[in-house]
Design a protein around this motif. Structure first.
Motif, PDB file in Angstrom:
ATOM      1  N   CYS A   1       0.861  -1.179   0.000  1.00  0.00           N
ATOM      2  CA  CYS A   1       0.000   0.000   0.000  1.00  0.00           C
ATOM      3  C   CYS A   1       0.900   1.233   0.000  1.00  0.00           C
ATOM      4  CB  CYS A   1      -0.885  -0.006   1.246  1.00  0.00           C
ATOM      5  SG  CYS A   1      -1.693   1.559   1.562  1.00  0.00           S
TER       6      CYS A   1
ATOM      7  N   ALA B   1       0.262   4.103   1.014  1.00  0.00           N
ATOM      8  CA  ALA B   1       0.057   4.943   2.192  1.00  0.00           C
ATOM      9  C   ALA B   1       0.664   4.350   3.457  1.00  0.00           C
ATOM     10  CB  ALA B   1      -1.443   5.177   2.398  1.00  0.00           C
ATOM     11  N   CYS B   2       0.438   3.052   3.686  1.00  0.00           N
ATOM     12  CA  CYS B   2       0.884   2.498   4.962  1.00  0.00           C
ATOM     13  C   CYS B   2       1.904   1.371   4.815  1.00  0.00           C
ATOM     14  CB  CYS B   2      -0.305   2.001   5.777  1.00  0.00           C
ATOM     15  SG  CYS B   2      -1.025   0.490   5.117  1.00  0.00           S
TER      16      CYS B   2
ATOM     17  N   THR C   1       1.540  -1.866   4.131  1.00  0.00           N
ATOM     18  CA  THR C   1       1.170  -3.280   4.283  1.00  0.00           C
ATOM     19  C   THR C   1       0.873  -3.888   2.918  1.00  0.00           C
ATOM     20  OG1 THR C   1      -1.103  -2.637   4.687  1.00  0.00           O
ATOM     21  CG2 THR C   1       0.188  -3.239   6.625  1.00  0.00           C
TER      22      THR C   1
ATOM     23  N   CYS D   1      -7.273  -0.037   0.793  1.00  0.00           N
ATOM     24  CA  CYS D   1      -6.321  -0.770   1.628  1.00  0.00           C
ATOM     25  C   CYS D   1      -7.052  -1.266   2.865  1.00  0.00           C
ATOM     26  CB  CYS D   1      -5.165   0.145   2.023  1.00  0.00           C
ATOM     27  SG  CYS D   1      -4.117  -0.592   3.289  1.00  0.00           S
TER      28      CYS D   1
ATOM     29  N   ASN E   1      -5.863  -2.182   5.561  1.00  0.00           N
ATOM     30  CA  ASN E   1      -5.222  -1.782   6.822  1.00  0.00           C
ATOM     31  C   ASN E   1      -5.520  -0.334   7.187  1.00  0.00           C
ATOM     32  OD1 ASN E   1      -3.378  -2.201   9.061  1.00  0.00           O
ATOM     33  ND2 ASN E   1      -2.008  -0.830   7.930  1.00  0.00           N
ATOM     34  N   CYS E   2      -5.199   0.596   6.274  1.00  0.00           N
ATOM     35  CA  CYS E   2      -5.345   2.016   6.624  1.00  0.00           C
ATOM     36  C   CYS E   2      -6.597   2.634   6.022  1.00  0.00           C
ATOM     37  CB  CYS E   2      -4.104   2.785   6.185  1.00  0.00           C
ATOM     38  SG  CYS E   2      -3.896   2.823   4.398  1.00  0.00           S
TER      39      CYS E   2
HETATM   40 ZN   LIG Z   1      -2.669   1.053   3.626  1.00  0.00          ZN
END
Ligand SMILES: [Zn+2]
Length: 230
Positions: free
Chosen positions: A195, A197-198, A200, A209, A211-212
């Protein structure tokens, strides 16, 4: 067990196999659609092969007494310890099932069982239908437990094909669950990427995503007709 020695690697006076009881026979029965090969290196005979079976066409393997050899004294021949056919049959099944996902060795397990004595497919289908039916039910329970587990792992991993084991695929195939998203051939096309952004790993087939919750692929997101959460 460090004092267990395979006789064919020993340089010592060789233990001759004592004649075994020809009446000590047990029959392992399989309705599992997979070939089983168990090799117990300290036993002689120690190699056991059961071809893939089914409820309609079970496969059988008749086993007799095997032996292992105990080192009691460096100057003495190895001591032969016989193992009964029932113990052999039981351990073939146990060792195969040991560590299988979703298998509890009672109500949920591969369709494997044994009967004392020598039997063939015809006599088993005639005289032991109840055992065959029981094995079929247990195997079905095992398949269903595998499917449940597959669904949970699939959801939790956001569709990572690596979480789906061969047993799960077999279960879905046998229960004819072709609509399972993790059974589609194209699941291998989906790629796990980082990802932006984060960082993962996320499934590139999906726009958000897991996760985020950042919308990573805006075009795909809008194509799905989804609205941003406020
Ligand atoms: Zn993410």
């Amino acid at each position: 067990m460090s004092n267990v020695v395979a006789p064919w690697v020993s340089h010592r006076p060789r233990a001759t196999r004592t004649p075994t009881n020809p009446l000590d026979k047990s029959t392992v029965v399989s309705i599992l659609p997979c070939r089983i090969e168990e090799w117990k290196r300290t036993l002689q005979p120690g190699r056991f092969i059961l071809e893939a079976g089914s409820y309609e066409k079970p496969t059988v393997l008749v086993v007799g007494t095997s032996s292992w050899y105990k080192d009691i004294d460096p100057d003495q021949p190895l001591l032969e310890i016989p193992v009964s056919s029932i113990q052999i049959a039981d351990s073939i099944i146990r060792d195969y099932c040991n560590g299988l996902l979703a298998c509890d060795m009672s109500g949920s397990m591969p369709g494997l069982f044994f009967i004392p004595g020598e039997h063939n497919i015809v006599s088993i289908q005639r005289d032991h239908k109840n055992l065959l039916n029981k094995a079929r039910d247990k195997q079905k329970n095992w398949y269903q437990a595998l499917i449940k587990l597959g669904d949970a792992l699939w959801a939790r991993s956001n569709g990572n094909p690596l979480v789906i084991s061969e047993d799960m695929k077999l279960a879905a195939h046998e229960l004819q669950l072709k609509e399972k998203s993790w059974m589609k051939d194209n699941i291998y096309i989906s790629e796990m990427i980082n990802c932006p952004a984060c960082g993962t790993m996320r499934n590139s087939n999906f726009p958000i995503c897991h996760n985020c919750k950042v919308v990573v692929d805006k075009t795909a997101f809008e194509k799905l007709g989804l609205k941003y959460a406020v």
